[in-house]
Enzyme design. Structure first.
Site, short mmCIF file in Angstrom:
data_model
loop_
_atom_site.label_atom_id
_atom_site.label_comp_id
_atom_site.label_asym_id
_atom_site.label_seq_id
_atom_site.Cartn_x
_atom_site.Cartn_y
_atom_site.Cartn_z
N GLY A 73 0.81 -1.21 0.00
CA GLY A 73 0.00 0.00 0.00
C GLY A 73 0.85 1.26 0.00
O GLY A 73 0.54 2.24 -0.68
N CYS A 324 0.98 2.16 12.83
CA CYS A 324 2.27 2.78 12.57
C CYS A 324 2.67 3.76 13.66
O CYS A 324 3.83 4.12 13.77
CB CYS A 324 2.26 3.47 11.23
SG CYS A 324 1.73 2.38 9.94
#
Ligand code: PLP
Length: 379
Positions: A73, A324
């Site tokens: 991605g 993240c």
């Protein structure tokens, strides 16, 4: 249940599907030829890539030659944002709640001299199409990039409507559909998007593989130069096992209403139970236009970093904010953008389900969560 681990972090990554794992093993040690060679073994591998591309295209209603394999991605997002060519236009529009793969690429583009507009969202995380209309300019907006669904709160955007506004103003439209693929039906012909990012490891395929859908009329330069792979648009020897895994994952997702319903029902049960059994708790995002596997909450007066450690001790894997940023102490940019109250913002926790979760697991998680929240509040 105490030795068992319960995995509820499927927006971070998913377990590779057993059938897929079995099927791809041969591409490591039997059918391992380089697809660019000319002998029989290579043709077998080329066919496997061809089939995978076709399955992805079928899932999203694209043509096979509009699917380009990438490393995931993040690369797909970078490619779309960095390399789109739209006359000499120098303005990018995105939203405040995009994944860092978009936000940090935009930051880089700003440093390279482009203007970036970050659209606001409402309390549920929606972008008001009118806000896009107010910020887009025919003269200068090159591309609008809005995620199909948010990775933290699961809000699904009105992509078709936003895309129409972009096109009316001569801009390209890209969408990061990394979290959306497999969880809602995607039809690129219907939404009319020009580019769309896909990632393998969110849909039970391998990590390090993704794809970018590029509509034929889109002018996109290369991000990576080298050999002739991917029709000269994305060089590098193909990661065949990973490509096949992505193709198989997409094949499994075609007409998977039964599985989607199973996940949605289990998630709805989870949300209802949590809201019923735990006081002073809010569901972030929107209850209707929401990814089927997402249950993200904020608990008042709780430090979610401690909560997550206690849940981990009890065998439960969940996450705080986006995967993240989970190691960082900063509050999530998404929760800030939707304006979560100070009382709640530190108590955010995201659970994301998959086809592998069961009602028994959810019951265990709810009772453990209720007990842990109570204990933390009493301390
Ligand atoms: N976009 C979104 C919305 C995501 O949730 C993620 C991963 O969490 C990415 C992009 C990055 O995808 P990848 O891990 O395949 O690089």
């Amino acid at each position: 249940m105490s030795n068992k681990r319960i995995y509820l972090d499927n927006a971070a990554t998913t377990r590779v599907d057993d059938d897929i794992l079995n099927e791809i093993t041969k591409y490591f040690n039997v059918e391992y030829a380089n697809p660019s060679s000319i002998y029989k073994e290579s043709r077998t591998v080329q066919n496997a890539i061809y089939k995978a591309r076709s399955s992805i295209a079928k899932l999203i209603n694209a043509s096979d030659d509009e699917i380009y394999f990438t490393s995931g991605g993040t690369e797909s997002d970078n490619w779309a944002i960095q390399c789109v060519k739209n006359e000499n236009k120098k303005h990018i529009i995105t939203s405040k709640i995009e994944h860092h793969a978009i936000l940090n690429t935009c930051k880089y583009m700003k440093a390279s001299g482009l203007n970036i507009t970050y659209l606001d969202v409402d309390k549920s995380g929606f972008i008001n199409p009118q806000t896009l209309e107010e910020n887009i300019t025919k003269d200068n907006t090159s591309i609008v990039s809005i995620m199909t669904a948010n990775n933290e709160i699961g809000t699904i955007q009105p992509i078709k409507q936003l895309c129409k506004i972009a096109h009316q103003n001569g801009a390209y439209f890209h969408t990061d559909a990394v979290q959306a693929v497999g969880k809602l039906n995607i039809d690129v012909k219907d939404t009319n998007v020009d580019m769309m990012s896909i990632s393998g490891h969110k849909i039970h395929a391998l990590k390090g593989i993704g794809a970018l859908y590029i509509k034929k009329s889109t002018h996109l330069k290369n991000l990576i130069y080298g050999g002739s792979q991917e029709n000269y648009k994305r060089a590098g020897t193909e990661n065949v096992p990973a490509i096949v895994s992505l193709g198989l994952a997409c094949e499994k997702l075609i007409s998977n209403n039964k599985e989607q319903n199973y996940i949605r029902n289990l998630r709805n049960y989870f949300i209802d139970e949590v809201l019923f059994k735990i006081d002073d708790c809010i569901l972030t995002g929107n209850s209707d236009s929401r990814l089927i596997n997402n249950a993200s909450f904020c608990f008042a007066d709780i430090d979610s970093k401690i909560l997550i450690i206690l849940l981990d001790k009890a065998g439960i894997c969940a996450s705080v904010g986006s995967a993240c940023t989970s190691g960082s102490v900063e509050n999530s940019h998404v929760l800030q953008a939707i304006g979560v109250d100070d009382k709640y913002i530190n108590g955010n926790i995201r659970f994301t389900l998959s086809k592998y979760n069961t009602k028994e697991e959810i019951d265990y998680v709810v009772s453990n969560l209720a007990e842990t929240v109570k204990k933390l509040r009493n301390n």
